[in-house]
Design a protein around this motif. Structure first.
Motif, PDB file in Angstrom:
ATOM      1  N   GLY A  99      23.846  68.039  60.070  1.00  0.00           N
ATOM      2  CA  GLY A  99      23.695  67.588  61.453  1.00  0.00           C
ATOM      3  C   GLY A  99      24.149  66.163  61.700  1.00  0.00           C
ATOM      4  N   GLU A 100      24.387  65.396  60.613  1.00  0.00           N
ATOM      5  CA  GLU A 100      24.826  64.015  60.798  1.00  0.00           C
ATOM      6  C   GLU A 100      26.304  63.942  61.183  1.00  0.00           C
ATOM      7  OE1 GLU A 100      23.846  61.861  57.293  1.00  0.00           O
ATOM      8  OE2 GLU A 100      21.674  62.210  57.492  1.00  0.00           O
ATOM      9  N   SER A 101      27.034  64.973  60.791  1.00  0.00           N
ATOM     10  CA  SER A 101      28.446  65.075  61.185  1.00  0.00           C
ATOM     11  C   SER A 101      28.561  66.147  62.251  1.00  0.00           C
ATOM     12  CB  SER A 101      29.299  65.441  59.975  1.00  0.00           C
ATOM     13  OG  SER A 101      30.634  65.730  60.373  1.00  0.00           O
ATOM     14  N   TRP A 102      29.426  65.916  63.244  1.00  0.00           N
ATOM     15  CA  TRP A 102      29.522  66.884  64.321  1.00  0.00           C
ATOM     16  C   TRP A 102      30.250  68.151  63.900  1.00  0.00           C
ATOM     17  CZ3 TRP A 102      26.566  67.764  68.037  1.00  0.00           C
ATOM     18  CH2 TRP A 102      26.931  68.566  69.104  1.00  0.00           C
ATOM     19  N   SER A 103      31.254  68.041  63.070  1.00  0.00           N
ATOM     20  CA  SER A 103      31.995  69.231  62.666  1.00  0.00           C
ATOM     21  C   SER A 103      31.270  69.945  61.542  1.00  0.00           C
ATOM     22  CB  SER A 103      33.404  68.852  62.188  1.00  0.00           C
ATOM     23  OG  SER A 103      33.330  67.968  61.092  1.00  0.00           O
ATOM     24  N   ILE A 160      19.515  78.274  73.337  1.00  0.00           N
ATOM     25  CA  ILE A 160      20.819  78.142  73.981  1.00  0.00           C
ATOM     26  C   ILE A 160      21.413  76.773  73.684  1.00  0.00           C
ATOM     27  CG2 ILE A 160      20.188  77.224  76.265  1.00  0.00           C
ATOM     28  CD1 ILE A 160      22.148  79.348  77.417  1.00  0.00           C
ATOM     29  N   HIS A 161      20.554  75.748  73.548  1.00  0.00           N
ATOM     30  CA  HIS A 161      21.046  74.424  73.150  1.00  0.00           C
ATOM     31  C   HIS A 161      21.650  74.500  71.749  1.00  0.00           C
ATOM     32  CE1 HIS A 161      20.686  70.322  71.424  1.00  0.00           C
ATOM     33  NE2 HIS A 161      21.064  69.948  72.633  1.00  0.00           N
ATOM     34  N   THR A 162      20.979  75.212  70.849  1.00  0.00           N
ATOM     35  CA  THR A 162      21.495  75.374  69.485  1.00  0.00           C
ATOM     36  C   THR A 162      22.834  76.099  69.488  1.00  0.00           C
ATOM     37  OG1 THR A 162      19.319  75.321  68.428  1.00  0.00           O
ATOM     38  CG2 THR A 162      21.066  76.517  67.265  1.00  0.00           C
ATOM     39  N   TRP A 163      22.930  77.183  70.255  1.00  0.00           N
ATOM     40  CA  TRP A 163      24.195  77.940  70.267  1.00  0.00           C
ATOM     41  C   TRP A 163      25.327  77.107  70.865  1.00  0.00           C
ATOM     42  CZ3 TRP A 163      23.120  80.741  66.716  1.00  0.00           C
ATOM     43  CH2 TRP A 163      22.029  81.596  66.657  1.00  0.00           C
ATOM     44  N   LEU A 164      25.032  76.348  71.909  1.00  0.00           N
ATOM     45  CA  LEU A 164      26.070  75.505  72.512  1.00  0.00           C
ATOM     46  C   LEU A 164      26.550  74.448  71.523  1.00  0.00           C
ATOM     47  CD1 LEU A 164      24.550  75.062  76.097  1.00  0.00           C
ATOM     48  CD2 LEU A 164      26.642  76.304  75.501  1.00  0.00           C
ATOM     49  N   CYS A 165      25.618  73.870  70.787  1.00  0.00           N
ATOM     50  CA  CYS A 165      26.009  72.865  69.783  1.00  0.00           C
ATOM     51  C   CYS A 165      26.821  73.498  68.661  1.00  0.00           C
ATOM     52  CB  CYS A 165      24.766  72.167  69.223  1.00  0.00           C
ATOM     53  SG  CYS A 165      23.969  71.023  70.371  1.00  0.00           S
ATOM     54  N   LEU A 166      26.389  74.659  68.186  1.00  0.00           N
ATOM     55  CA  LEU A 166      27.121  75.320  67.103  1.00  0.00           C
ATOM     56  C   LEU A 166      28.513  75.749  67.554  1.00  0.00           C
ATOM     57  CD1 LEU A 166      24.792  77.632  64.953  1.00  0.00           C
ATOM     58  CD2 LEU A 166      26.420  75.918  64.147  1.00  0.00           C
ATOM     59  N   VAL A 167      28.619  76.221  68.787  1.00  0.00           N
ATOM     60  CA  VAL A 167      29.929  76.604  69.328  1.00  0.00           C
ATOM     61  C   VAL A 167      30.843  75.393  69.368  1.00  0.00           C
ATOM     62  CG1 VAL A 167      31.138  77.321  71.425  1.00  0.00           C
ATOM     63  CG2 VAL A 167      29.140  78.603  70.638  1.00  0.00           C
ATOM     64  N   SER A 168      30.313  74.280  69.844  1.00  0.00           N
ATOM     65  CA  SER A 168      31.111  73.057  69.911  1.00  0.00           C
ATOM     66  C   SER A 168      31.484  72.552  68.527  1.00  0.00           C
ATOM     67  CB  SER A 168      30.331  71.973  70.664  1.00  0.00           C
ATOM     68  OG  SER A 168      30.984  70.728  70.569  1.00  0.00           O
ATOM     69  N   ARG A 169      30.506  72.515  67.629  1.00  0.00           N
ATOM     70  CA  ARG A 169      30.736  71.964  66.291  1.00  0.00           C
ATOM     71  C   ARG A 169      31.704  72.818  65.483  1.00  0.00           C
ATOM     72  NH1 ARG A 169      25.557  71.545  63.292  1.00  0.00           N
ATOM     73  NH2 ARG A 169      26.634  70.016  61.980  1.00  0.00           N
ATOM     74  N   ARG A 192      27.518  62.757  68.790  1.00  0.00           N
ATOM     75  CA  ARG A 192      28.145  63.487  67.685  1.00  0.00           C
ATOM     76  C   ARG A 192      27.203  63.604  66.488  1.00  0.00           C
ATOM     77  NH1 ARG A 192      32.895  64.920  68.926  1.00  0.00           N
ATOM     78  NH2 ARG A 192      33.457  65.575  66.832  1.00  0.00           N
ATOM     79  N   SER A 193      25.957  63.891  66.785  1.00  0.00           N
ATOM     80  CA  SER A 193      24.955  64.033  65.740  1.00  0.00           C
ATOM     81  C   SER A 193      23.763  64.801  66.274  1.00  0.00           C
ATOM     82  CB  SER A 193      24.496  62.655  65.247  1.00  0.00           C
ATOM     83  OG  SER A 193      23.392  62.772  64.361  1.00  0.00           O
ATOM     84  N   LEU A 194      23.125  65.576  65.380  1.00  0.00           N
ATOM     85  CA  LEU A 194      21.894  66.277  65.729  1.00  0.00           C
ATOM     86  C   LEU A 194      20.660  65.513  65.267  1.00  0.00           C
ATOM     87  CD1 LEU A 194      22.830  69.948  64.711  1.00  0.00           C
ATOM     88  CD2 LEU A 194      22.987  68.909  66.986  1.00  0.00           C
ATOM     89  N   THR A 195      20.869  64.430  64.536  1.00  0.00           N
ATOM     90  CA  THR A 195      19.752  63.742  63.896  1.00  0.00           C
ATOM     91  C   THR A 195      19.214  62.572  64.718  1.00  0.00           C
ATOM     92  OG1 THR A 195      21.288  62.355  62.624  1.00  0.00           O
ATOM     93  CG2 THR A 195      20.544  64.397  61.595  1.00  0.00           C
ATOM     94  N   ARG A 204      21.106  66.982  78.044  1.00  0.00           N
ATOM     95  CA  ARG A 204      20.812  66.874  76.610  1.00  0.00           C
ATOM     96  C   ARG A 204      22.036  67.253  75.776  1.00  0.00           C
ATOM     97  NH1 ARG A 204      15.467  66.258  75.452  1.00  0.00           N
ATOM     98  NH2 ARG A 204      14.103  66.387  77.274  1.00  0.00           N
ATOM     99  N   LEU A 205      22.732  68.297  76.199  1.00  0.00           N
ATOM    100  CA  LEU A 205      23.909  68.746  75.461  1.00  0.00           C
ATOM    101  C   LEU A 205      24.989  67.663  75.454  1.00  0.00           C
ATOM    102  CD1 LEU A 205      25.536  71.019  74.054  1.00  0.00           C
ATOM    103  CD2 LEU A 205      26.329  71.689  76.329  1.00  0.00           C
ATOM    104  N   MET A 206      25.273  67.097  76.614  1.00  0.00           N
ATOM    105  CA  MET A 206      26.347  66.101  76.719  1.00  0.00           C
ATOM    106  C   MET A 206      26.018  64.850  75.924  1.00  0.00           C
ATOM    107  SD  MET A 206      28.763  67.085  79.256  1.00  0.00           S
ATOM    108  CE  MET A 206      29.087  65.837  80.460  1.00  0.00           C
ATOM    109  N   LEU A 207      24.739  64.437  75.959  1.00  0.00           N
ATOM    110  CA  LEU A 207      24.362  63.242  75.209  1.00  0.00           C
ATOM    111  C   LEU A 207      24.412  63.519  73.712  1.00  0.00           C
ATOM    112  CD1 LEU A 207      23.592  60.341  75.531  1.00  0.00           C
ATOM    113  CD2 LEU A 207      21.189  61.008  75.739  1.00  0.00           C
ATOM    114  N   THR A 208      24.022  64.720  73.298  1.00  0.00           N
ATOM    115  CA  THR A 208      24.130  65.104  71.889  1.00  0.00           C
ATOM    116  C   THR A 208      25.582  65.090  71.446  1.00  0.00           C
ATOM    117  OG1 THR A 208      22.173  66.516  72.074  1.00  0.00           O
ATOM    118  CG2 THR A 208      23.609  66.892  70.183  1.00  0.00           C
ATOM    119  N   MET A 209      26.458  65.645  72.272  1.00  0.00           N
ATOM    120  CA  MET A 209      27.881  65.667  71.954  1.00  0.00           C
ATOM    121  C   MET A 209      28.457  64.255  71.903  1.00  0.00           C
ATOM    122  SD  MET A 209      29.325  68.862  74.214  1.00  0.00           S
ATOM    123  CE  MET A 209      29.145  70.560  73.650  1.00  0.00           C
TER     124      MET A 209
END
Length: 386
Positions: A381-385, A261-270, A205-208, A197-202
């Motif tokens: 969430g529409e932008s990754w950064s 943990i999914h949220t924290w991984l995304c926030l760390v990446s973003r 490049r969007s949470l939406t 899920r994390l890799m596909l989200t990355m």
């Protein structure tokens, strides 16, 4: 109890069913319950020349046989040959020859295809010389439910994406990804699911965009591996979280669950915080620990607005966790809490969004829906950064 092994072709099996030599409905069997989709998938397997599981029969004194295991398979084959349903040529992986058969019933198939279908063999085990209770005991054991998780099912798609995920899970398990540290184990391939899920989200490049099990499976089917920059980003994010002092605490309540943990991984990446100086990393770690510790009892937080953000974060970590609204709300509330708690210094744009979320909305009374509508209006969430 003895077993006689046979390998009759479908033409022979169909004739035996028609002649009532095989009873598809002995009194211990369930009814015909397979969906049309499942029946078509079995026919697709035969048309491809692949293997299907063996059938178990019980020989009766008068020379006929009861179907002990395989009723649904044989029923699907009989019904297809009787013209009850057609071929679905779009079952993945798509194949040009099968696409040309889409919508055709058995009698409409080209002669060579019908011939190959009839000549397809199925292994049959027939029980003989048995004690009265043995067939039913075997039926019970053969039909013990084994409900595979979606991660376990997609693990069969051996290829680039699947191998990348498995390699990361193996590496991170050695580096501290364990139940003792994050609160849940890799039973039923939970870590594979998390990283998929994390890799596909990355990659999106969007949470939406909702990451469903079907979308992850579809990505596993593809030959193309995840790009190296996505793998590197995911690797850095997981390593960052695994280095958190929080995970070495003996307080079980501050263990993240799969959603947080999914949220924290995304926030760390973003945020790219894993590239920041150690001092900033430590502040971020402290913020994550504060949120994980206090989200269980947000009412103890004196600031009413932060308490509401904490409540929403927790609620969306324990219910409807995979909904887009939950993913976005956890991410926004996490940013609000980290920023307002002095644990993180985001970009000016993010700071402005956080300020407006706090002051333009009355978080004391705001519902999840109102906060999500605000997040949607500003494109959170529409932008990754961030």
């Amino acid at each position: 109890m003895k077993f006689n092994t046979q390998d009759p072709d479908i033409e022979t099996i169909y004739r035996r069913i028609s002649d009532a030599d095989y009873d598809l409905q002995p009194d211990f069997q369930r009814g015909e319950v397979w969906t049309l989709k499942k029946q078509q998938r079995l026919i697709d397997t035969v048309l491809r020349g692949w293997h299907i599981p063996p059938v178990h029969l019980v020989a009766r004194p008068e020379g006929t046989s009861d179907v002990l295991d395989g009723q649904q398979r044989l029923t699907a084959i009989r019904d297809f040959m009787d013209g009850a349903f057609s071929v679905d040529g779009f079952i993945e992986p798509e194949k040009e020859e099968l696409l040309s058969l889409n919508g055709l019933r058995f009698q409409q198939l080209p002669p060579s295809i019908k011939r190959n279908f009839r000549k397809f063999t199925i292994r049959i085990f027939e029980l003989t010389d048995y004690d009265p209770d043995e067939p039913h005991e075997l039926f019970f054991r053969l039909n013990q439910p084994t409900n595979l998780t979606e991660a376990e099912k997609r693990n069969a798609f051996i290829g680039g994406p699947r191998n990348q995920i498995k390699s990361l899970v193996t590496s991170f398990s050695k580096a501290g990804l364990s139940k003792e540290r994050i609160g849940f184990s890799n039973a039923r391939m939970a870590y594979d699911d998390l990283l998929g899920r994390l890799m596909l989200t990355m990659e999106n490049r969007s949470l939406t965009e909702k990451i469903t099990a079907g979308r992850i499976t579809a990505r596993y089917r593809q030959a193309d591996e995840f790009p190296n920059d996505i793998v590197d980003d995911a690797t850095n994010a997981v390593r960052f979280i695994l280095a958190s002092p929080m995970l070495d605490s003996d307080v079980a309540q501050i263990r993240p669950n799969k959603a947080t943990i999914h949220t924290w991984l995304c926030l760390v990446s973003r945020s790219g915080v894993y590239k920041a100086p150690q001092k900033e990393m430590n502040r971020f770690y402290a913020g994550v620990e504060w949120i994980e510790r206090n989200r269980w009892e947000p009412s103890i937080v004196e600031d009413a607005k932060l308490a509401t953000a904490l409540r929403i974060f927790h609620d969306r970590s324990t219910a409807r966790v995979a909904d887009v609204s939950s993913v976005v709300l956890r991410d926004l509330c996490g940013a609000i809490l980290l920023t307002c708690g002095g644990f993180w210094e985001p970009t000016l744009r993010t700071s402005k969004i956080v300020d407006e979320a706090l002051f333009a909305l009355d978080l004391r009374a705001a519902s999840d829906r109102e906060l999500y509508q605000y997040a949607h209006s500003v494109g959170w969430g529409e932008s990754w950064s961030v």
